[in-house]
Design an enzyme around this catalytic site. Structure first.
Site: not given
Length: 486
Positions: A224, A226, A231, A404, A406, A411
């Site tokens: 899952h 991404k 380089d 979508h 996350k 604070d």
């Protein structure tokens, strides 16, 4: 003849209950959360045969013998590499803000290295901006490009990404692409993989779905992450799959997907590179540990800013670390806590931590989409709303597409951004990655993004929610019992 059938019947009955007893004992012996264990037992006793088969398919974490052996064998060399990396002391942070100290200490002790400094960060909130920036970086790549995505779907600017990768490979850049088998099934059924392989790009189908091996490896274990690495210096990660939202799930009825990505330059690319190298070795058996960071290139030289710790989860990585990190972050909050997630099915521990934060006066805000692409998750998540609202948590329902992103902001200083949802699959099962960023300037940027999300949302009214029908309440609780599968 009657005696024979009687014996067969009694033997079948005995074997059936022996199997049920064996599975029950196995569930009880496993160290898992009590609600998860109880949910599995209910499923098995209410739907015995279906429940038992479902448990063997989805109830335990089986990476598969070959991958498990690779995961075990890779750690000695990875540990030595991390030990050697510590010689580059100037890239490691020696101090953190007060709110971040407990979390960074936890990660240092569990993963073996401190957070790294000297990084440059950019929040990308629009898919077009992300894809265009990525295309530009690919066009300027000189040595290597590594990518891993859950979903890769052709169409729109993604096609330009493919062309840029093919052009990079033709000029000698080493390109590796690892995609989840289930998430990218449309891609692997198309002509694109062959086109890219013919151009010299290594394309790997991770955790390949194979019905003939359903009992040898857990089939819903997913890659899952991404991640993009260029380089060994530029890195991307966040919630966005390799899709153009204008061409993705247009018939789902939830609007365009809204994502959040981080583009980074600096030593953090090296630590993310270690995660990618481990994933590549688990899947292919080939070792590709990245080179050490360039000691002469640190784009942001301030001693105590832009500090990043990378958390990786999944089989072969420190168990429950993302879950522990979230708990630590929530308990560290003193003034404000803002969380965004498309799938909200928290563990009991995380739910109680969030409610406790609200009870002790922290301004707690949770932003979720009003509608998402999973009916089961939508109903299961609503089963938690009453307790949250009673504790004083503010719940915002995003209405301008499928949110979508996350993210967690504590604070205004400590940020968590990555691929992990606040659900059981992300917290306990999948290969995920999360960035911990200890930096007030980055926190301010993230706060502006989250404020925009709240402005495009509707605040849930506690009194109105309490008046929802009995039918809704029963449906919520019914789907709650399936939370171990969500």
């Amino acid at each position: 003849m009657i005696t024979f059938y009687t014996v067969i019947s009694w033997l079948s009955f005995f074997c059936y209950w022996l199997l049920v007893a064996g599975v029950t004992l196995r569930i009880l012996m496993k160290r898992r959360a009590v609600p998860s264990a109880m949910a599995w037992l209910l499923i098995i006793y209410i739907l015995p045969l279906v429940g038992i088969v479902t448990y063997f398919l989805f109830g335990e974490l089986h990476l598969g013998k070959r991958r498990a052996e690779r995961a075990k064998s890779m750690w000695p060399s990875t540990a030595n590499w991390l030990k050697a990396l510590k010689d580059y002391q100037h890239i490691f942070a020696t101090q953190n803000s007060e709110v971040a100290i407990p979390l960074f200490k936890l990660c240092e002790r569990r993963q073996g290295i401190s957070g790294v400094k000297g990084n440059q960060l950019q929040l990308l909130t629009h898919a077009d901006d992300t894809l265009k920036a990525l295309i530009q970086d690919i066009e300027q790549a000189r040595h290597n490009i590594e990518m891993v995505f859950y979903i890769w779907q052709s169409g729109g600017l993604v096609d330009q990404v493919v062309e840029s990768l093919i052009a990079a490979a033709s000029r000698g850049v080493h390109c590796r692409l690892m995609l989840d088998s289930a998430g990218s099934r449309q891609f692997f059924r198309s002509s694109s993989p062959m086109k890219m392989r013919n151009a010299g790009i290594e394309v790997v189908e991770a955790l390949k779905v194979n019905l003939f091996r359903v009992f040898l490896r857990r089939m819903d274990l997913r890659q899952h992450r991404k991640v993009v690495l260029i380089d060994n210096f530029i890195a991307y990660t966040g919630s966005m799959n390799m899709v153009d939202p204008r061409f993705f799930k247009q018939n789902a009825g939830v609007g365009q997907w809204i994502d959040l990505m981080v583009r980074m330059e600096g030593p953090v690319a090296t630590t993310i590179g270690v995660v990618y190298a481990c994933d590549w070795e688990i899947e292919t058996g080939k070792r590709i540990l990245p080179p050490p960071p360039d000691v002469n290139v640190m784009p942001f030289e301030q001693k105590s800013s832009h500090i990043i710790q990378v958390i990786a989860s999944g089989p072969g990585f420190p168990e429950e670390l993302i879950h522990q990190a979230l708990l630590t972050a929530v308990y560290a909050a003193r003034r404000q806590l803002i969380m965004t997630t498309p799938y909200f099915v928290p563990s009991d521990d995380l739910l109680h931590a969030i409610c406790t934060a609200a009870h002790r006066g922290v301004d707690v805000n949770i932003i979720v989409p009003r509608n998402n692409d999973s009916m089961m998750v939508r109903w299961a998540s609503r089963s938690f709303f009453a307790e949250l609202l009673e504790s004083g948590v503010k719940i915002y329902q995003f209405e301008d597409g499928l949110l979508h992103s996350k993210s967690v902001l504590v604070d205004g200083q400590l940020s968590l951004v990555g691929t992990a949802n606040l659900d059981m699959r992300s917290l306990w099962l999948n290969f995920e990655i999360t960035l911990l960023v200890d930096d007030a300037a980055f926190g301010s940027d993230l706060a502006r993004v989250q404020d925009d999300y709240m402005a495009r949302s509707v605040l849930l009214d506690a009194e109105q929610w309490a008046k929802r029908s009995v039918r809704y309440r029963v449906t919520e609780r019914l789907f709650y019992f399936f939370s171990p599968l969500l």
